[in-house]
Design a protein around this motif. Structure first.
Motif, PDB file in Angstrom:
ATOM      1  N   GLY A   1       5.824 -20.980  10.209  1.00  0.00           N
ATOM      2  CA  GLY A   1       5.981 -20.158   8.879  1.00  0.00           C
ATOM      3  C   GLY A   1       5.489 -18.797   8.880  1.00  0.00           C
ATOM      4  N   GLN A   2       3.993 -19.002   9.616  1.00  0.00           N
ATOM      5  CA  GLN A   2       3.115 -17.625   9.524  1.00  0.00           C
ATOM      6  C   GLN A   2       3.422 -16.296  10.700  1.00  0.00           C
ATOM      7  OE1 GLN A   2       1.426 -16.831   6.976  1.00  0.00           O
ATOM      8  NE2 GLN A   2       2.912 -19.349   5.998  1.00  0.00           N
ATOM      9  N   TRP A   3       4.301 -17.075  11.468  1.00  0.00           N
ATOM     10  CA  TRP A   3       4.598 -16.070  13.019  1.00  0.00           C
ATOM     11  C   TRP A   3       3.956 -14.042  12.998  1.00  0.00           C
ATOM     12  CZ3 TRP A   3       2.661 -19.611  14.969  1.00  0.00           C
ATOM     13  CH2 TRP A   3       3.117 -20.510  14.984  1.00  0.00           C
ATOM     14  N   SER A   4       5.020 -14.491  11.214  1.00  0.00           N
ATOM     15  CA  SER A   4       5.336 -12.278  11.812  1.00  0.00           C
ATOM     16  C   SER A   4       3.754 -12.219  11.155  1.00  0.00           C
ATOM     17  CB  SER A   4       5.851 -12.244   9.937  1.00  0.00           C
ATOM     18  OG  SER A   4       5.984 -12.720   8.896  1.00  0.00           O
TER      19      SER A   4
ATOM     20  N   ALA B   1       1.136  -9.902  13.587  1.00  0.00           N
ATOM     21  CA  ALA B   1       0.049  -8.284  12.846  1.00  0.00           C
ATOM     22  C   ALA B   1      -0.970  -8.298  13.076  1.00  0.00           C
ATOM     23  CB  ALA B   1       0.407  -8.323  11.201  1.00  0.00           C
ATOM     24  N   GLU B   2      -2.035  -9.770  13.278  1.00  0.00           N
ATOM     25  CA  GLU B   2      -3.265  -9.870  13.490  1.00  0.00           C
ATOM     26  C   GLU B   2      -3.282  -9.128  14.934  1.00  0.00           C
ATOM     27  OE1 GLU B   2      -3.864 -13.924  13.333  1.00  0.00           O
ATOM     28  OE2 GLU B   2      -3.593 -14.262  11.309  1.00  0.00           O
ATOM     29  N   LEU B   3      -2.015  -9.503  16.098  1.00  0.00           N
ATOM     30  CA  LEU B   3      -1.802  -9.441  17.474  1.00  0.00           C
ATOM     31  C   LEU B   3      -1.818  -8.194  17.560  1.00  0.00           C
ATOM     32  CD1 LEU B   3      -0.551 -12.134  19.198  1.00  0.00           C
ATOM     33  CD2 LEU B   3      -2.878 -11.727  18.590  1.00  0.00           C
ATOM     34  N   GLY B   4      -1.776  -7.274  16.672  1.00  0.00           N
ATOM     35  CA  GLY B   4      -1.133  -5.740  16.923  1.00  0.00           C
ATOM     36  C   GLY B   4      -0.497  -4.879  17.336  1.00  0.00           C
ATOM     37  N   ILE B   5       1.403  -6.685  17.329  1.00  0.00           N
ATOM     38  CA  ILE B   5       2.358  -6.161  18.543  1.00  0.00           C
ATOM     39  C   ILE B   5       3.817  -6.317  17.111  1.00  0.00           C
ATOM     40  CG2 ILE B   5       3.927  -8.258  19.036  1.00  0.00           C
ATOM     41  CD1 ILE B   5       1.973  -9.267  20.499  1.00  0.00           C
TER      42      ILE B   5
ATOM     43  N   GLY C   1      15.456 -14.699  11.506  1.00  0.00           N
ATOM     44  CA  GLY C   1      13.719 -14.256  10.983  1.00  0.00           C
ATOM     45  C   GLY C   1      12.764 -14.807  11.717  1.00  0.00           C
ATOM     46  N   ILE C   2      11.573 -13.963  12.284  1.00  0.00           N
ATOM     47  CA  ILE C   2      10.728 -14.900  13.546  1.00  0.00           C
ATOM     48  C   ILE C   2       9.789 -16.235  12.905  1.00  0.00           C
ATOM     49  CG2 ILE C   2       8.673 -13.189  12.538  1.00  0.00           C
ATOM     50  CD1 ILE C   2       9.584 -13.792  16.052  1.00  0.00           C
ATOM     51  N   ASP C   3       9.876 -16.136  11.453  1.00  0.00           N
ATOM     52  CA  ASP C   3       9.017 -17.316  10.543  1.00  0.00           C
ATOM     53  C   ASP C   3      10.212 -18.380  10.437  1.00  0.00           C
ATOM     54  OD1 ASP C   3       6.762 -15.533   9.921  1.00  0.00           O
ATOM     55  OD2 ASP C   3       7.736 -14.891   8.210  1.00  0.00           O
TER      56      ASP C   3
ATOM     57  N   LEU D   1       2.751 -14.403  26.795  1.00  0.00           N
ATOM     58  CA  LEU D   1       2.768 -13.909  25.406  1.00  0.00           C
ATOM     59  C   LEU D   1       3.708 -14.574  23.647  1.00  0.00           C
ATOM     60  CD1 LEU D   1       3.139 -11.019  23.381  1.00  0.00           C
ATOM     61  CD2 LEU D   1       5.927 -11.424  23.899  1.00  0.00           C
ATOM     62  N   LEU D   2       4.308 -16.045  24.294  1.00  0.00           N
ATOM     63  CA  LEU D   2       4.464 -16.428  24.448  1.00  0.00           C
ATOM     64  C   LEU D   2       3.501 -17.502  23.263  1.00  0.00           C
ATOM     65  CD1 LEU D   2       8.102 -17.560  25.325  1.00  0.00           C
ATOM     66  CD2 LEU D   2       7.641 -15.716  23.536  1.00  0.00           C
ATOM     67  N   GLY D   3       2.739 -17.674  24.554  1.00  0.00           N
ATOM     68  CA  GLY D   3       1.687 -18.527  23.604  1.00  0.00           C
ATOM     69  C   GLY D   3       0.161 -18.442  22.917  1.00  0.00           C
ATOM     70  N   GLU D   4      -0.001 -16.865  22.810  1.00  0.00           N
ATOM     71  CA  GLU D   4      -0.814 -16.040  21.994  1.00  0.00           C
ATOM     72  C   GLU D   4       0.144 -15.793  21.010  1.00  0.00           C
ATOM     73  OE1 GLU D   4      -1.254 -12.086  23.717  1.00  0.00           O
ATOM     74  OE2 GLU D   4      -0.691 -12.248  25.879  1.00  0.00           O
ATOM     75  N   ILE D   5       1.156 -15.662  20.977  1.00  0.00           N
ATOM     76  CA  ILE D   5       1.777 -15.619  19.402  1.00  0.00           C
ATOM     77  C   ILE D   5       2.227 -17.145  18.469  1.00  0.00           C
ATOM     78  CG2 ILE D   5       3.565 -15.255  18.359  1.00  0.00           C
ATOM     79  CD1 ILE D   5       4.290 -13.248  20.179  1.00  0.00           C
ATOM     80  N   PHE D   6       2.431 -18.068  19.362  1.00  0.00           N
ATOM     81  CA  PHE D   6       2.572 -19.720  18.575  1.00  0.00           C
ATOM     82  C   PHE D   6       1.511 -20.655  18.749  1.00  0.00           C
ATOM     83  CE2 PHE D   6       6.724 -16.926  19.258  1.00  0.00           C
ATOM     84  CZ  PHE D   6       7.200 -16.791  18.406  1.00  0.00           C
TER      85      PHE D   6
END
Length: 157
Positions: A3-6, A10-14, A88-90, A121-126
């Motif tokens: 639920g915090q993916w957005s 933002a933290e990753l600058g993506i 929605g990404i979250d 990339l998916l690992g970095e984000i999720f």
């Protein structure tokens, strides 16, 4: 972190790109129950194909594995944009499956390394929620002459 993916993006600058318009008779993403399936996404940014050609090691005029890895990353971003537009990404709970196709020159067998661009990339984000099953397949040709195409399946709430 679900639920915090957005916030994580933002933290990753993506920034998620605009959804790539279909080049055929299909939808970019489709929800069925608690799964969202994306159509194959190609390396398009700002409406333009970013790289074309076949992937190989060391041949002039050929897409390098490193360039193809970066293209796979862009494909994964486009897939996430399609999911975001659908639910929605979250809403993502888990990345379930990644399928990657690599337009390979004869003798090229590095498809897993190319598709790592999407998986990493998916690992970095999720994080743990980005751990997924995967296929990396070498093919003769891909749409519009691109070197890589990626589709994903995600579980959503």
């Amino acid at each position: 972190m679900s639920g915090q993916w957005s916030k994580r993006l933002a933290e990753l600058g993506i920034d998620l790109p605009t959804v790539v318009a279909p080049v055929g008779s299909y939808t970019p993403a489709l929800r069925v129950g608690d799964l969202v399936y994306t159509s194959g996404q190609i390396p398009v940014a700002d409406g333009q194909v970013r790289v074309t050609g076949k992937v190989s090691e060391g041949a002039e005029g050929i897409v390098t594995p490193e360039q193809a890895n970066a293209a796979a990353r862009l494909c994964a971003l486009n897939a996430l944009a399609a999911v975001h537009a659908e639910v929605g990404i979250d809403s993502i709970v888990q990345v379930v499956k990644v399928v990657g196709f690599v337009a390979s020159a004869p003798g090229f067998t590095g498809q897993p390394g190319v598709i790592n661009g999407a998986s990493d990339l998916l690992g970095e984000i999720f994080g743990e929620a980005g751990v997924h099953a995967r296929s990396a397949v070498g093919v003769a040709e891909l749409p519009l002459g691109v070197p890589v195409e990626v589709e994903i399946v995600v579980q959503v709430k």
